[in-house]
Design an enzyme around this catalytic site. Structure first.
Site, PDB file in Angstrom:
ATOM      1  CD  GLN A  91     -32.682 -23.299  -0.294  1.00 42.29           C
ATOM      2  OE1 GLN A  91     -33.685 -22.602  -0.228  1.00 42.29           O
ATOM      3  NE2 GLN A  91     -32.187 -23.900   0.761  1.00 42.29           N
TER       4      GLN A  91
ATOM      5  CG  ASN B 213     -30.837 -23.005  10.974  1.00 40.58           C
ATOM      6  OD1 ASN B 213     -30.623 -22.040  11.717  1.00 40.58           O
ATOM      7  ND2 ASN B 213     -31.443 -22.881   9.808  1.00 40.58           N
TER       8      ASN B 213
ATOM      9  CB  THR C  43     -31.934 -23.766   4.135  1.00 44.74           C
ATOM     10  OG1 THR C  43     -33.125 -23.277   3.513  1.00 44.74           O
ATOM     11  CG2 THR C  43     -32.108 -25.225   4.499  1.00 44.74           C
TER      12      THR C  43
ATOM     13  CG  HIS D 272     -32.567 -20.590  -5.718  1.00 46.95           C
ATOM     14  ND1 HIS D 272     -32.721 -20.307  -4.379  1.00 46.95           N
ATOM     15  CD2 HIS D 272     -33.626 -21.357  -6.059  1.00 46.95           C
ATOM     16  CE1 HIS D 272     -33.829 -20.887  -3.927  1.00 46.95           C
ATOM     17  NE2 HIS D 272     -34.386 -21.540  -4.925  1.00 46.95           N
TER      18      HIS D 272
ATOM     19  CB  ALA E   5     -22.757 -24.946   8.964  1.00 45.83           C
TER      20      ALA E   5
END
Ligand code: OAD
Length: 248
Positions: A101, A213, A188, A119, A231
């Site tokens: 994204q 996350n 995300t 995106h 991450a």
């Protein structure tokens, strides 16, 4: 955590098809602010209210100021350990797809090859009049950048809230997610559609889902394994272990 990492590695070394969905969190360790959560505000604005066609129509100067700020940060940023680990993972998996994204292009710089940018890309600009699309890597395009052909107002060639994603890109992303044996969701918040549905599609077709996350997300409960870590902490470890197991 060790046990969970071993389980993920075991799945990866025997998988043919792996998909990875990334979001702003994977670039947080490169110093690029995320959209939500800590550090998610630009001045007093919520970035998600500026990344809209309405905001641009009302005040293009303000939206360009926000994008020029992001362009400057991204132009100085380097890929991090997590981006690099995904590029290494790609080399070890027969069919590996990175669906992002993010618009910052850091996955490409880290060496990832097969990337679906849901995106768009921040370095592309699009003319609001003639619809020409150009690549422009200048960190600051000024307050109201103009098209070199028709002088129309340019906009960032990224997908804003309320706009549709490219149909072919989205269809491919759904197909790849649905066919994956293992799918990761990394950095995300899992709240922006349609990207957030990709992991659901994978789950529906029986994929093993892994989330990385530091914060729980609305999708944590559907994950098979959820690492509440950065991450950059988890991915290099997974990839190092994979590479040992593949070589032995
Ligand atoms: P968000 O800003 O919504 O979420 C970032 C997520 O990354 C949060 O859940 C954080 O907890 C997590 N995070 C932070 N640091 C991390 C780290 N070091 N490692 C792993 N995770 C970390 O970003 P997105 O989910 O990407 O769209 O947002 C989706 C879309 O909404 C964006 O593409 C953008 C935005 O508005 C458009 O601009 C159209």
């Amino acid at each position: 955590m060790k046990e969970e990492i071993n389980e993920v590695v075991k799945r990866l070394v025997s998988a043919r098809k792996v998909a990875v969905l990334t979001g702003a969190g994977i670039s947080a360790e490169s110093g690029i602010p995320t959209f939500r959560g800590k550090g998610g505000l630009w001045r007093n604005y919520n970035p998600t209210e500026l990344a809209t066609p309405d905001a641009f129509n009302k005040d293009p100067k303000l939206v360009w100021e926000f994008y020029n700020w992001r362009r400057q940060i991204i132009s100085k940023a380097s890929f991090n350990e997590a981006h690099r680990a995904l590029a290494r993972m790609e080399e070890m998996i027969p069919e590996f797809t990175l669906i992002t994204q993010n618009v910052d292009g850091l996955h490409q710089l880290a060496g990832s090859k097969y990337i679906i940018e849901l995106h768009g890309n921040i370095w592309e600009v699009k003319c609001t009049v003639c619809e020409g699309i150009y690549l422009d890597r200048s960190p600051d395009l000024g307050p109201m950048p103009r098209c070199r052909n028709c002088q129309g107002l340019l906009r960032p060639n990224v997908v804003w809230f309320g706009e549709s994603l490219d149909y072919n890109i989205l269809r491919e992303a759904f197909e790849i997610s649905g066919n994956s044996e293992v799918m990761f969701s990394i950095g995300t918040s899992g709240v922006v559609q349609p990207a957030a549905s990709l992991t659901l599609e994978a789950k529906r077709h029986g994929a093993f889902l892994v989330e990385i996350n530091p914060e729980p997300t609305p999708q944590t409960h559907i994950m098979d394994i959820s690492f509440q870590n950065r991450a950059g902490e988890i991915l290099p470890e997974i990839v190092n272990l994979m590479s040992c197991q593949i070589q032995t």
